[in-house]
Design a protein around this motif. Structure first.
Motif, short mmCIF file in Angstrom:
data_model
loop_
_atom_site.label_atom_id
_atom_site.label_comp_id
_atom_site.label_asym_id
_atom_site.label_seq_id
_atom_site.Cartn_x
_atom_site.Cartn_y
_atom_site.Cartn_z
N ASP A 399 36.23 54.92 39.83
CA ASP A 399 37.25 54.38 40.73
C ASP A 399 38.62 55.01 40.57
O ASP A 399 39.57 54.59 41.24
CB ASP A 399 37.37 52.87 40.52
CG ASP A 399 36.09 52.14 40.89
OD1 ASP A 399 35.46 52.52 41.88
OD2 ASP A 399 35.70 51.20 40.16
N TYR A 440 43.68 56.15 42.67
CA TYR A 440 42.73 55.04 42.65
C TYR A 440 42.04 54.98 44.02
O TYR A 440 42.69 55.13 45.05
CB TYR A 440 43.43 53.72 42.37
CG TYR A 440 44.12 53.64 41.03
CD1 TYR A 440 43.46 53.15 39.92
CD2 TYR A 440 45.44 54.06 40.88
CE1 TYR A 440 44.09 53.07 38.68
CE2 TYR A 440 46.08 53.99 39.66
CZ TYR A 440 45.41 53.49 38.56
OH TYR A 440 46.03 53.41 37.33
N LYS A 441 40.74 54.73 44.01
CA LYS A 441 40.03 54.69 45.29
C LYS A 441 38.88 53.69 45.21
O LYS A 441 38.13 53.64 44.23
CB LYS A 441 39.48 56.07 45.65
CG LYS A 441 38.87 56.14 47.05
CD LYS A 441 38.21 57.49 47.32
CE LYS A 441 39.22 58.59 47.50
NZ LYS A 441 38.54 59.85 47.95
N THR A 442 38.74 52.92 46.29
CA THR A 442 37.62 51.99 46.40
C THR A 442 36.43 52.70 47.01
O THR A 442 36.55 53.79 47.58
CB THR A 442 38.00 50.79 47.28
OG1 THR A 442 38.28 51.27 48.61
CG2 THR A 442 39.22 50.07 46.73
N ASP A 443 35.27 52.07 46.93
CA ASP A 443 34.07 52.68 47.50
C ASP A 443 34.16 52.81 49.02
O ASP A 443 33.50 53.66 49.60
CB ASP A 443 32.82 51.84 47.14
CG ASP A 443 32.44 51.99 45.68
OD1 ASP A 443 32.89 52.97 45.05
OD2 ASP A 443 31.72 51.13 45.16
N PHE A 459 43.52 46.15 45.00
CA PHE A 459 43.00 46.27 46.35
C PHE A 459 42.36 44.94 46.78
O PHE A 459 41.66 44.31 46.00
CB PHE A 459 41.93 47.37 46.42
CG PHE A 459 42.47 48.76 46.22
CD1 PHE A 459 43.20 49.39 47.21
CD2 PHE A 459 42.24 49.43 45.03
CE1 PHE A 459 43.68 50.67 47.03
CE2 PHE A 459 42.72 50.71 44.83
CZ PHE A 459 43.46 51.34 45.84
N ASP A 461 39.71 42.63 48.14
CA ASP A 461 38.25 42.76 48.15
C ASP A 461 37.73 42.49 49.56
O ASP A 461 37.74 41.36 50.03
CB ASP A 461 37.63 41.78 47.16
CG ASP A 461 36.14 42.02 46.97
OD1 ASP A 461 35.58 42.85 47.71
OD2 ASP A 461 35.56 41.38 46.08
N SER A 543 31.19 42.57 43.45
CA SER A 543 32.57 42.10 43.50
C SER A 543 32.68 40.64 43.91
O SER A 543 33.66 39.98 43.60
CB SER A 543 33.38 42.96 44.47
OG SER A 543 32.82 42.90 45.78
#
Length: 652
Positions: A399, A440-443, A459, A461, A543
């Motif tokens: 991530d 930083y990066k989310t899926d 971030f 959710d 999550s």
């Protein structure tokens, strides 16, 4: 060593022969202690100013996440064994190194830079080089010095290099480059340049000329424009040099029209790669995407401005929100962003990061603010420096991607700026961490680029909460010793996990049941103890978690059978009763005849008949029938108390 398109199962190896007349190359490889396999390594086209042959081979059929040893041979003379590790597709964490121009100081500065970088990141899986590895492409002594500086690193980890303008110096057709490196042949062709390919359709002089250029570039771009994927990162290399000598086919159809491509080769070559970049990024399944090339889209040193690259490539980088743009050429340092990607949070952006690095002994002056290409084209330099040599360590995880730049050498007196402010040069020494940020990066692709002093972003959710489409039964009726199965069905984005729990009916905390992580829970051989709890399952998509309704188990005791198998009752005689039960336990027999009662308790064994003597009956009087009452207490607590009663006629 250079990567293939799939470094988990294959590996490219290139080597120079030991004698000028060597013509046959061979590579052997093995796992430690395993059998030796071998592949041919064909001789490559001759490098400029080098009489020795170069050989390239591809090791295939490798296992992911596995250590291998290999050695090479030219005409039967073998090297020592080297070792490498294949990519692990199931892993995410790794480090790689990024270098700017080595070029000058190849036998002085360059080896020290590499040594420092490897000491800082000894487990780096490879290195990215932003062009101008050497000063003169046709000078083989410089190539020998560059490889000597890399030595073990180049032989045991992957080298991912982009050609710079100096690779063409004295070697316009890149013969040395293509002899030294073997890269994936996934370079641009007419199937991967989008609508641009339509210009080569037809029989007009313009179309014929476009076709000639595209055919030539498809061949020439091989091993200078390519990509490889490694553990969630797509490494992309493009060729920013635009010398008309190598870009022009040997045979170019005549064209006199105003739209003939020969009139604008530099822009067309850049656009050709931009279309390919768009295709490669649109089809990337990797979470992270980084691109490397030589001449920067945002120049940092005085008197430079690569407008054609900026016009065609930056829109593609921004469209696909590429993560790192790694460049060289300017012999200064700079790092920053396009202003349109700034956010309301100071020190945070959400778009591509543009970097210019210098890893050699050659230094230029920074451009003045008045002529600064970044400022004049809507971009911001967060940090910049001159008269310093750096290397970069990039740590990748699932991530986040953390970038660190270290000072490897200072020429005379380095000059450093942060956010436009001149810093005290006395605070910087060789070995210092000079620049740092984290992406930083989310899926789902949301991103934050943050300066080192900032906390990680939070971030929202956005993932779908799992939905339970089938709940477990609220009440399950079972008999002691039965097997009971509780089942749920759920759906959500992503992979689901399950954790069954229980708590006492009287209340308390839910506790996880060990190793019960499937959609169904099997309770074997239930007992009244089982019924003292209620059960539920926690369903998660990583999550978000949802809990099922609680389920209770009602456990009833089993019923046994006891019968009077035979009775011998006669006045004035000893009464005899035979009883039979289907479980082991103790039975109480009560014989009642008129005013006479006889009682006895005996042990019974399941399935066997027991004869019980109950004493004499009266000689006279009483009814013609007697009552025999049986009460069975099974040894197994899972059985209920069983009673039976039977009338038995007296014999004469």
């Amino acid at each position: 060593m250079t990567p293939t398109e799939d470094p988990s199962t294959s590996q490219n190896v290139t080597f120079q022969g030991g004698e000028p007349d060597d013509v046959r190359g061979r590579i052997q490889f093995r796992t430690e202690g395993g059998p030796i396999r071998a592949v041919n390594a064909p001789i490559q086209p001759k490098a400029a100013s080098n009489d020795y042959g170069h050989f390239s081979g591809t090791l295939t059929g490798l296992k992911p996440a596995t250590d291998y040893q290999y050695r090479v041979a030219a005409d039967g003379v073998w090297s020592e064994w080297q070792q490498f590790t294949t990519e692990d597709p199931n892993a995410t964490d790794f480090s790689y190194l990024y270098y700017g121009d080595a070029q000058i100081g190849l036998n002085t500065t360059w080896p020290k830079v590499v040594q420092q970088a490897l000491a800082k990141a000894p487990d780096a899986v490879g290195s990215v080089h932003a062009g101008d590895l050497i000063d003169t492409g046709g000078n083989d002594a410089q190539w020998q010095d560059w490889f000597a500086g890399m030595k073990t690193a180049a032989a045991t980890t992957n080298v991912m290099a982009a050609p710079g303008n100096h690779e063409y110096s004295g070697d316009k057709l890149l013969t040395s480059w293509k002899a030294h490196f073997e890269y994936p042949h996934n370079n641009p062709n007419e199937s991967t340049i989008g609508d641009l390919a339509l210009r080569a359709v037809g029989d007009t002089p313009t179309a014929k000329q476009y076709r000639a250029f595209f055919d030539h570039w498809s061949d020439f771009a091989a091993e200078t424009v390519y990509f490889t994927d490694y553990q969630g990162v797509r490494f992309i290399t493009v060729n920013a040099t635009r010398d008309s000598t190598f870009l022009t086919p040997d045979s170019l159809p005549a064209c006199a029209a105003a739209d003939c491509p020969a009139a604008n080769i530099s822009a067309l070559w850049t656009q050709y790669q931009a279309q390919w970049l768009d295709y490669v990024l649109a089809n990337s399944e990797s979470k992270w995407n980084v691109v490397t090339f030589h001449q920067p889209v945002y120049s940092t040193s005085a008197g430079r401005d690569e407008k054609v690259l900026r016009d065609y490539w930056v829109p593609v980088f921004e469209k696909h929100d590429i993560d790192l743009v790694q460049m060289g050429h300017d012999h200064t340092y700079a790092r920053g962003y396009k202003n349109t990607t700034a956010t309301d949070v100071p020190g945070r952006t959400d778009g591509p990061v543009y970097i210019v690095s210098n890893s050699g002994a050659k230094h230029y002056d920074l451009e003045t603010d008045a002529k600064n290409v970044w400022i004049n084209n809507g971009a911001t330099q967060v940090q910049k420096a001159q008269d310093v040599t750096t290397y970069q360590v990039i740590d990748v995880s699932k991530d986040k991607l953390t970038y660190r730049s270290y000072i490897a050498e200072i020429n005379d007196s380095g000059t450093y700026y942060r956010n436009g402010q001149l810093l005290d040069a006395a605070q910087f020494e060789v070995g210092d961490l000079w620049d740092e940020f984290t992406v930083y990066k989310t899926d789902d692709g949301r991103k934050a680029v943050q300066e080192a002093e900032m906390a990680a972003p939070e971030f929202e959710d956005l993932s779908q909460t799992p939905e339970l489409t089938t709940q477990p039964k609220a009440l399950v009726k079972a008999t002691h010793g039965d097997d009971v199965t509780l089942t749920v069905a759920a759906q959500a984005d992503g992979e689901l996990t399950y954790a069954w729990q229980r708590r006492p009916l009287a209340g308390g905390t839910w506790q996880d049941l060990r190793r019960e992580d499937e959609a169904s829970l099997l309770l074997e051989h239930v007992t009244p103890a089982t019924a003292r709890y209620e059960y539920r399952v926690a369903v998660s998509n990583g999550s978000k978690t949802v809990h099922s309704d609680a389920s209770r188990i009602q456990v009833s005791k089993r019923k046994a059978t006891i019968t009077v198998a035979k009775a011998n009752l006669k006045r004035g005689k000893v009464a005899t009763v035979k009883v039979r039960a289907d479980v082991t336990g103790r039975v109480q027999i009560v014989l009642t005849h008129g005013a006479t009662t006889r009682l006895k308790s005996v042990k019974v064994t399941a399935g066997k008949t027991v004869t019980v003597k109950l004493g004499k009956l009266a000689r006279k009087g009483g009814p013609k029938k007697a009552s025999v009452a049986l009460t069975l207490l099974a040894d197994d607590e899972g059985y209920a108390v069983t009673r039976a009663k039977q009338k038995v006629a007296l014999k004469r």
